[in-house]
Write a protein that holds these residues in place. Structure first.
Motif, short mmCIF file in Angstrom:
data_model
loop_
_atom_site.label_atom_id
_atom_site.label_comp_id
_atom_site.label_asym_id
_atom_site.label_seq_id
_atom_site.Cartn_x
_atom_site.Cartn_y
_atom_site.Cartn_z
N GLY A 181 -12.25 5.37 -5.57
CA GLY A 181 -13.48 4.59 -5.56
C GLY A 181 -13.36 3.26 -6.30
O GLY A 181 -14.35 2.61 -6.58
N LEU A 182 -12.13 2.85 -6.59
CA LEU A 182 -11.92 1.60 -7.34
C LEU A 182 -11.78 0.38 -6.41
O LEU A 182 -11.55 -0.73 -6.89
N GLY A 183 -11.86 0.61 -5.11
CA GLY A 183 -11.69 -0.50 -4.16
C GLY A 183 -10.28 -0.50 -3.60
O GLY A 183 -9.37 0.15 -4.13
N TYR A 184 -10.12 -1.23 -2.48
CA TYR A 184 -8.81 -1.28 -1.82
C TYR A 184 -7.80 -2.01 -2.71
O TYR A 184 -8.17 -2.81 -3.57
N ASP A 185 -6.51 -1.75 -2.50
CA ASP A 185 -5.45 -2.49 -3.19
C ASP A 185 -5.32 -3.85 -2.48
O ASP A 185 -4.71 -3.96 -1.42
N LEU A 186 -5.94 -4.87 -3.05
CA LEU A 186 -6.01 -6.17 -2.36
C LEU A 186 -4.66 -6.89 -2.27
O LEU A 186 -4.33 -7.44 -1.22
N PRO A 187 -3.83 -6.89 -3.33
CA PRO A 187 -2.51 -7.52 -3.18
C PRO A 187 -1.68 -6.86 -2.08
O PRO A 187 -1.00 -7.54 -1.31
N LEU A 188 -1.75 -5.53 -1.98
CA LEU A 188 -1.03 -4.81 -0.91
C LEU A 188 -1.58 -5.22 0.46
O LEU A 188 -0.82 -5.52 1.39
N THR A 189 -2.90 -5.25 0.59
CA THR A 189 -3.55 -5.63 1.85
C THR A 189 -3.11 -7.03 2.26
O THR A 189 -2.78 -7.29 3.42
N ARG A 190 -3.11 -7.94 1.27
CA ARG A 190 -2.72 -9.34 1.54
C ARG A 190 -1.25 -9.42 1.97
O ARG A 190 -0.91 -10.13 2.92
N ALA A 191 -0.40 -8.67 1.29
CA ALA A 191 1.04 -8.73 1.57
C ALA A 191 1.35 -8.23 2.98
O ALA A 191 2.10 -8.86 3.73
N ILE A 192 0.75 -7.11 3.37
CA ILE A 192 1.04 -6.54 4.69
C ILE A 192 0.39 -7.39 5.79
O ILE A 192 1.03 -7.72 6.80
N SER A 193 -0.87 -7.79 5.60
CA SER A 193 -1.56 -8.60 6.61
C SER A 193 -0.81 -9.91 6.86
O SER A 193 -0.77 -10.40 7.99
N GLY A 194 -0.25 -10.47 5.80
CA GLY A 194 0.46 -11.75 5.94
C GLY A 194 1.82 -11.61 6.56
O GLY A 194 2.38 -12.59 7.09
N ALA A 195 2.38 -10.40 6.53
CA ALA A 195 3.77 -10.22 6.99
C ALA A 195 3.86 -9.83 8.46
O ALA A 195 4.90 -9.99 9.08
N VAL A 196 2.76 -9.33 9.05
CA VAL A 196 2.81 -8.86 10.44
C VAL A 196 1.80 -9.62 11.29
O VAL A 196 0.84 -10.19 10.76
N SER A 197 1.99 -9.61 12.62
CA SER A 197 1.04 -10.30 13.50
C SER A 197 0.11 -9.33 14.21
O SER A 197 -0.80 -9.74 14.92
N VAL A 198 0.33 -8.03 14.03
CA VAL A 198 -0.58 -7.04 14.63
C VAL A 198 -1.77 -6.82 13.69
O VAL A 198 -1.71 -7.18 12.51
N PRO A 199 -2.88 -6.25 14.20
CA PRO A 199 -4.03 -5.98 13.33
C PRO A 199 -3.70 -4.98 12.23
O PRO A 199 -2.89 -4.06 12.43
N VAL A 200 -4.35 -5.16 11.07
CA VAL A 200 -4.16 -4.27 9.93
C VAL A 200 -5.52 -3.68 9.54
O VAL A 200 -6.50 -4.40 9.39
N ILE A 201 -5.55 -2.35 9.40
CA ILE A 201 -6.74 -1.64 8.92
C ILE A 201 -6.48 -1.25 7.47
O ILE A 201 -5.50 -0.55 7.18
#
Lengths: 252, 197
Positions: A181-201
């Motif tokens: 319940g502490l919120g999503y891991d934002l650095p992880l989300t940013r790192a993966i979203s920035g590295a791939v061109s497919v959608p990220v959930i």
């Protein structure tokens, strides 16, 4: 314009929704068909069902659950759990899934992603990527077997390799945040979203609409949540209203 | 209402059948070129690769019957790859012929946006559309048609660049999106198509 998606997730075992799967105290949380219909009515953009059965009998029951949910559900349905071979995926798709997700099996045998994409198309293949911060040295490593095993493999490199092989979408779960319940891991989300061109959930850790918004601001195309919707504290519709008020484009 | 669905090895056949049932139809499966031609209404769904789908339709002996049916203006619904197959071909499978009903090739979505496009995007119908109405629809595509087809009413959407969301001509409708996965909006469209003449 393509809108961001809000995706409730049902963990299902032996035909029932269960809670507390990744931690102790598995308890019954209701009928999957009833909950699927309710989430669609509330404005859910998609639904994910994770089959957490550990037995063959449980897997067979999961297929019947997918069929029953499909009969009432008019939005996309992703199903994961126990997909090790093309044949496992075919059975789920025939039962009514639109996409299948695979996790540990793809880490063990990456060619599975290519086989699934060749047979069903990559828009049908979701890589469920569970990641945890490394104990030392920074970055994140892939974890498998529902968090029981740390692989040492770099999560960002695996995301890139998986999309090259055939994954058309990544369901990214932070193992450090899941259930907290502490919120999503934002650095992880940013790192993966920035590295791939497919959608990220983004998945793991959401307790409020602000958490969902933060993951979308960080580059996620969609957000997955379970607990906040199951407990009846809020509805998908109320969350989407809050996200829209924060300037995010949503289907309403 | 008797509706037959072409099974191209399409991965989400179950969703198409369930969507048609919710819209009040009694869907069955095409098992020969004869049933394909005689079906009161026909649905051509499709996911996967353009070349594989075209080849499988040809191998099943359904290709020329499909062309005949479409040329005759018989009630037919194409979904996703089922729309792209109506075009002349696709960048996805160079050299493989489409049915040639719509001009141009299906082309890959541009760099700089997420591909595949997965999720809900706006459908903007042209003024002469009868079945298509504005609303959000659910997409799962990496390729799309960009040419405005003469003789057809078209709806458009944008993901990086504008592309065809759907085309219609009388009882013939082809959608890049998935009406069976587009909630109440999609179900209403299926219902209108089932009643279209």
């Amino acid at each position: 314009m393509l809108t961001r998606r809000v995706i409730p997730c049902l963990d299902v075992r032996d035909g029932r929704v269960v809670k507390g799967v990744r931690f102790q105290g598995l308890r019954d949380a209701g009928d999957p068909v009833e909950q699927a219909a309710r989430y669609e009515a509330q404005g859910a953009d998609e639904l994910v069902i994770l089959d957490v059965s550990a037995t063959d009998e449980g897997r067979a029951t999961a297929l019947r659950t997918v069929e029953a949910v499909r009969a009432v559900l008019g939005i996309p349905l992703t199903v994961g759990g126990g997909v090790r071979e093309v044949e496992d995926a075919r059975r789920l798709l025939e039962a009514g899934a639109d996409k299948v997700s695979t996790n540990t099996a793809a880490v063990r045998r990456p060619a599975l992603l290519a086989e699934l994409a060749e047979r069903f198309g990559r828009q049908c293949v979701v890589l469920a990527l569970d990641a945890a911060a490394r104990a030392e040295g920074g970055g994140w490593e892939v974890v498998v077997r529902a968090g029981k095993e740390r692989t040492g493999q770099d999560a960002v490199a695996w995301a890139v390799e998986a999309t090259t092989l055939g994954a058309g979408e990544i369901l990214l779960t932070s193992w450090d945040r899941d259930g907290t319940g502490l919120g999503y891991d934002l650095p992880l989300t940013r790192a993966i979203s920035g590295a791939v061109s497919v959608p990220v959930i983004a998945s793991g850790g959401a307790a409020s609409a602000e958490h969902l918004a933060a993951a979308l601001y960080a580059g996620a195309d969609a957000v997955l949540a379970a607990t906040i919707f199951h407990d009846g504290h809020t509805t998908v519709g109320a969350v989407k209203d809050a996200l829209a008020a924060l300037g995010l484009e949503l289907r309403r | 209402m008797r509706v037959l669905v072409v099974s191209t090895g399409a991965a989400n056949l179950a969703s198409v059948l369930a969507g048609l049932r919710r819209a009040g139809a009694e869907p069955g499966l095409v098992d020969s070129a004869d049933t394909l031609l005689s079906a009161e209404r026909l649905v051509l769904p499709g996911v996967g690769a353009f070349g594989a789908a075209a080849t499988s339709l040809q191998a099943a002996g359904l290709w020329s019957a499909l062309r005949e049916r479409l040329d005759a203006g018989r009630p037919t619904l194409g979904i996703c790859l089922g729309l792209q197959l109506w075009a002349e071909g696709s960048e996805e499978s160079p050299g493989v012929l489409g049915l040639g009903l719509l001009p141009g090739l299906a082309r890959r979505l541009p760099d700089g946006v997420r591909v595949p496009q997965l999720g809900w995007n706006w459908v903007e119908p042209g003024r002469n559309c009868q079945l298509l109405q504005p609303g959000y629809a659910s997409y799962a595509n990496s390729y799309a048609l960009r040419e405005s087809p003469e003789g057809w009413a078209a709806a458009w959407t944008t993901h990086g660049e504008p592309f065809i969301a759907a085309v219609e001509r009388g009882p013939q409708l082809a959608c890049q999106f998935h009406p069976e996965l587009s909630g109440p909006w999609g179900q209403a469209l299926l219902t209108r198509w089932l009643g279209a003449r």
